[in-house]
Design a protein around this motif. Structure first.
Motif, PDB file in Angstrom:
ATOM      1  N   VAL A 122      38.646  17.947 -43.498  1.00 43.46           N
ATOM      2  CA  VAL A 122      37.362  18.944 -43.613  1.00 43.46           C
ATOM      3  C   VAL A 122      36.682  19.107 -42.336  1.00 43.46           C
ATOM      4  N   ILE A 123      36.401  18.067 -41.489  1.00 43.00           N
ATOM      5  CA  ILE A 123      35.680  18.518 -40.358  1.00 43.00           C
ATOM      6  C   ILE A 123      36.772  19.046 -39.180  1.00 43.00           C
ATOM      7  N   MET A 124      38.026  18.761 -39.243  1.00 46.33           N
ATOM      8  CA  MET A 124      39.028  19.203 -38.253  1.00 46.33           C
ATOM      9  C   MET A 124      39.255  20.631 -38.378  1.00 46.33           C
ATOM     10  N   LYS A 125      39.211  20.809 -39.688  1.00 43.47           N
ATOM     11  CA  LYS A 125      39.365  22.318 -40.157  1.00 43.47           C
ATOM     12  C   LYS A 125      38.209  23.284 -39.541  1.00 43.47           C
ATOM     13  N   VAL A 126      36.997  22.625 -40.185  1.00 44.19           N
ATOM     14  CA  VAL A 126      35.749  23.444 -39.811  1.00 44.19           C
ATOM     15  C   VAL A 126      35.613  23.274 -38.227  1.00 44.19           C
ATOM     16  N   ALA A 127      35.682  22.320 -37.642  1.00 42.68           N
ATOM     17  CA  ALA A 127      35.484  22.241 -36.091  1.00 42.68           C
ATOM     18  C   ALA A 127      36.509  23.001 -35.272  1.00 42.68           C
ATOM     19  N   TYR A 128      37.691  22.735 -35.591  1.00 43.23           N
ATOM     20  CA  TYR A 128      38.819  23.211 -34.695  1.00 43.23           C
ATOM     21  C   TYR A 128      39.862  24.120 -35.507  1.00 43.23           C
ATOM     22  N   GLY A 129      39.563  24.411 -36.733  1.00 45.72           N
ATOM     23  CA  GLY A 129      40.712  25.383 -37.679  1.00 45.72           C
ATOM     24  C   GLY A 129      41.976  24.447 -37.462  1.00 45.72           C
ATOM     25  N   ARG A 138      33.841   1.744 -19.551  1.00 39.70           N
ATOM     26  CA  ARG A 138      34.477   2.717 -18.773  1.00 39.70           C
ATOM     27  C   ARG A 138      35.760   3.209 -19.783  1.00 39.70           C
ATOM     28  N   LYS A 139      36.283   2.288 -20.268  1.00 36.65           N
ATOM     29  CA  LYS A 139      37.507   2.629 -21.450  1.00 36.65           C
ATOM     30  C   LYS A 139      36.738   3.178 -22.558  1.00 36.65           C
ATOM     31  N   TRP A 140      35.638   2.819 -23.072  1.00 35.49           N
ATOM     32  CA  TRP A 140      35.217   3.336 -24.326  1.00 35.49           C
ATOM     33  C   TRP A 140      34.786   4.780 -23.967  1.00 35.49           C
ATOM     34  N   GLY A 141      34.188   4.896 -22.870  1.00 33.77           N
ATOM     35  CA  GLY A 141      33.612   6.406 -22.354  1.00 33.77           C
ATOM     36  C   GLY A 141      34.818   7.161 -22.409  1.00 33.77           C
ATOM     37  N   GLN A 142      36.057   6.862 -21.810  1.00 30.58           N
ATOM     38  CA  GLN A 142      37.201   7.644 -21.779  1.00 30.58           C
ATOM     39  C   GLN A 142      37.797   8.052 -23.106  1.00 30.58           C
ATOM     40  N   THR A 143      37.831   6.990 -24.012  1.00 27.82           N
ATOM     41  CA  THR A 143      38.411   7.175 -25.152  1.00 27.82           C
ATOM     42  C   THR A 143      37.520   8.193 -25.873  1.00 27.82           C
ATOM     43  N   LEU A 144      36.216   8.160 -25.830  1.00 25.26           N
ATOM     44  CA  LEU A 144      35.396   9.257 -26.490  1.00 25.26           C
ATOM     45  C   LEU A 144      35.647  10.703 -25.972  1.00 25.26           C
ATOM     46  N   TYR A 145      35.740  10.615 -24.724  1.00 21.50           N
ATOM     47  CA  TYR A 145      35.914  11.944 -24.021  1.00 21.50           C
ATOM     48  C   TYR A 145      37.094  12.561 -24.503  1.00 21.50           C
ATOM     49  N   GLU A 146      38.140  11.906 -24.417  1.00 25.40           N
ATOM     50  CA  GLU A 146      39.453  12.415 -24.884  1.00 25.40           C
ATOM     51  C   GLU A 146      39.442  12.776 -26.526  1.00 25.40           C
ATOM     52  N   GLN A 147      38.837  12.204 -26.902  1.00 27.09           N
ATOM     53  CA  GLN A 147      38.749  12.682 -28.418  1.00 27.09           C
ATOM     54  C   GLN A 147      38.210  14.104 -28.535  1.00 27.09           C
ATOM     55  N   SER A 148      37.138  14.434 -27.707  1.00 25.77           N
ATOM     56  CA  SER A 148      36.826  15.869 -27.821  1.00 25.77           C
ATOM     57  C   SER A 148      37.665  16.724 -27.069  1.00 25.77           C
ATOM     58  N   LEU A 149      38.624  16.271 -25.987  1.00 21.57           N
ATOM     59  CA  LEU A 149      39.003  17.304 -25.094  1.00 21.57           C
ATOM     60  C   LEU A 149      40.422  17.636 -25.724  1.00 21.57           C
ATOM     61  N   GLU A 150      41.238  16.798 -26.518  1.00 23.82           N
ATOM     62  CA  GLU A 150      42.376  17.105 -26.936  1.00 23.82           C
ATOM     63  C   GLU A 150      42.295  18.319 -27.806  1.00 23.82           C
ATOM     64  N   PRO A 151      41.516  18.150 -28.844  1.00 19.94           N
ATOM     65  CA  PRO A 151      41.485  19.230 -29.855  1.00 19.94           C
ATOM     66  C   PRO A 151      40.937  20.592 -29.289  1.00 19.94           C
ATOM     67  N   HIS A 152      40.123  20.420 -28.641  1.00 22.02           N
ATOM     68  CA  HIS A 152      39.297  21.596 -27.863  1.00 22.02           C
ATOM     69  C   HIS A 152      40.677  22.252 -26.990  1.00 22.02           C
ATOM     70  N   TRP A 168      43.750  22.166 -27.796  1.00 26.62           N
ATOM     71  CA  TRP A 168      44.544  22.743 -28.681  1.00 26.62           C
ATOM     72  C   TRP A 168      44.055  24.161 -29.078  1.00 26.62           C
ATOM     73  N   VAL A 169      42.676  24.226 -29.180  1.00 29.84           N
ATOM     74  CA  VAL A 169      42.303  25.663 -29.781  1.00 29.84           C
ATOM     75  C   VAL A 169      42.544  26.554 -28.811  1.00 29.84           C
ATOM     76  N   LYS A 170      42.069  26.243 -27.404  1.00 30.77           N
ATOM     77  CA  LYS A 170      42.324  27.285 -26.461  1.00 30.77           C
ATOM     78  C   LYS A 170      43.731  27.721 -26.394  1.00 30.77           C
ATOM     79  N   GLU A 171      44.796  26.742 -26.498  1.00 32.46           N
ATOM     80  CA  GLU A 171      46.007  27.360 -26.531  1.00 32.46           C
ATOM     81  C   GLU A 171      46.465  28.156 -27.856  1.00 32.46           C
TER      82      GLU A 171
END
Ligand code: HEM
Length: 458
Positions: free
Chosen positions: A179-186, A246-260, A262-265
């Motif tokens: 539900v969330i991935m469809k709503v947030a990123y299609g 440092r590691k946790w912050g990076q993980t959370l950032y990537e979690q937002s960046l990759e699907p974002h 993907w939408v741009k592509e």
């Protein structure tokens, strides 16, 4: 060796100076609290798990006669616990102009480089932009555009549960993710082990530890009480928190960046499915989204999975548990759902919510009995405040939905999306399934254990 000892001595001196400073700041008159040690406050008797239960006990034992308002400090860091709905409404909602900041978090914010995340921001212009963007899509009316997604996914959920009931929790997680991935990123989640869901799950469960809960747990990180410790180098003995951050912050950032990305592509290829992110990246007025705007979109969309997946799963899990433990309630709810199906000759939809008073009451009861976020999120004041000076009298019984989603200007922006998704999962499950205890080899019921996990989401 000498230099390490010198560093330790300087560090010790700085810590004591910080404590004295914090305590001097906190010498004003606060509500009563549990017994407290000099310097340490309640650090030594602060619970490690289910701390909201201890806060409630402390409220009953040491708090004011009505409401159990208590206050204490952990190594100089002051916390005030609002144990009653009345106090929460009076302060967080009615005085939301000063109660809508978040406390500055060195671990979960600065060290993890999450200062721009909605959960760390104080009530400033950036936060207002995030909330405005969310409100445009998730207000009670606007969120109806996602009803089709929520209904389709609830049907898939029930199908999957029928096929393999032993994987119930996995199916519930897949549903929330879909539900969330469809709503947030299609983005269509088709498999339980989907790539983007795996990234997002890693954000939630790093080495089986919930990052968000761990990073923001009260009293867990010394650096939150003594921000000066953030300057300690990563190699320094006892500075493991820095590499974790440092590691946790990076993980959370990537979690937002990759699907974002993907939408741009998808937009570039002309194949983007309408979604929260795609709509924001291609505004209807046709203006060009600059880097600053795009950064805000990235953080806003990124918050959706983080805030919406675990919470919704928690509530639906509690629903299944409640139905299993109370078969008479389940029969009555099934009767309501079956009657609708037989008289209307169609599946119920989210448009039919008013026709299900008993199911609606169960949803309220689940939110009351097993709140997904029993502690909410910390609020902090933008300026000092005096609360009556005396404490409040008896309060009425409020609707649990009025507090399960938080308060005031920081109230959960995903409340409607979540409630609808949960409701339709409940109705379709009641229609298609009978929820009962597992049985052992002799056909006897296996009694389940009632236990809640600790953390921001329980
Ligand atoms: C049953 C499901 C949910 C529950 C119980 C829940 C509960 C909460 C609570 C208690 C807060 C803290 C509010 C405060 O500080 O006073 C919150 C914040 C938030 N929630 Fe939810 N939530 C749920 C689902 C969702 C969903 C589906 C989304 C997104 C679509 C979402 C997005 C957010 C965001 C972005 C915040 C941070 C708001 C801010 O800091 O200003 N939540 N939620």
């Amino acid at each position: 060796m000498l230099s390490v000892m010198l560093s330790l001595t300087i560090l010790g001196g700085l810590i004591i100076a910080c404590i004295v400073f914090n305590l001097a700041q906190g010498s004003k008159s606060y509500p009563p609290g549990p017994p407290s040690w000099p310097i340490f406050g309640v650090a030594l008797n602060h619970p490690k798990t289910e701390f909201w239960r201890t806060y409630a006990d402390w409220g009953r034992k040491y708090g004011s006669s009505s409401g159990g308002l208590i206050s204490f400090h952990i190594l100089g860091r002051r916390m005030t616990i609002l144990n009653s709905a009345a106090d929460a409404f009076n302060l967080l909602s009615k005085r939301s102009s000063i109660y809508s900041d978040r406390p500055f978090a060195t671990m979960a914010g600065r060290l993890m480089r999450r200062e721009k995340s909605i959960f760390c921001l104080s009530y400033n212009d950036r936060l207002k932009t995030y909330r405005k963007l969310m409100h445009q899509s998730f207000s009670s009316t606007a969120s109806q555009m996602f009803w089709d997604v929520e209904q389709e996914e609830a049907l898939i959920l029930v199908d999957r549960i029928l096929a393999s009931p032993q994987d119930l929790v996995e199916h519930l997680r897949r549903n929330a993710a879909a539900v969330i991935m469809k709503v947030a990123y299609g983005y269509p989640v088709t498999r339980n082990d989907d790539h983007f869901v795996a990234i997002a799950e890693e954000g939630m469960c790093y080495s089986r530890i919930q990052i968000a809960s761990m990073a923001s747990r009260p009293g867990k990180w010394l650096v939150d009480s003594f921000p000066i410790l953030r300057f300690v180098p990563e190699w320094f003995p006892g500075a493991g928190f820095k590499s974790k951050a440092r590691k946790w912050g990076q993980t959370l950032y990537e979690q937002s960046l990759e699907p974002h990305n993907w939408v741009k592509e998808q937009i570039r290829a002309g194949t983007a499915v309408p979604s929260f992110t795609s709509a924001l990246l291609q505004p209807s007025d046709g203006h060009f989204v600059d880097a600053e705007e795009e950064d805000k979109i990235l953080y806003t969309s990124g918050a959706l999975y983080f805030a919406g997946a675990d919470t919704s799963v928690s509530v639906v899990k509690s629903f299944f548990f409640t139905m299993m433990m109370h078969p008479i309630v389940q029969h009555r709810a099934q009767h309501e759902v079956d009657l609708f199906f037989m008289s209307e000759h169609r599946l119920p939809t989210l448009h039919d919510q008013a026709a299900f008073p008993y199911v609606n009451a169960i949803l309220k009861e689940v939110l009351r009995w097993a709140p997904a976020s029993p502690f909410g999120l910390f609020h902090s004041t933008a300026s000092p405040d005096v609360y009556k000076g005396r404490f409040l009298g008896a309060e009425p019984q409020p609707d649990p939905r009025d507090y399960a989603f938080g308060f005031g200007r920081r109230i959960c922006p995903g409340q409607h999306l979540a409630e609808h998704s949960i409701w339709i999962q409940m109705v379709y499950s009641l229609l298609a399934l009978t929820i009962s205890k597992a049985v052992d080899a002799d056909g006897k019921d296996i009694e389940p254990e009632i236990a809640f996990t600790s953390g921001v989401v329980s």
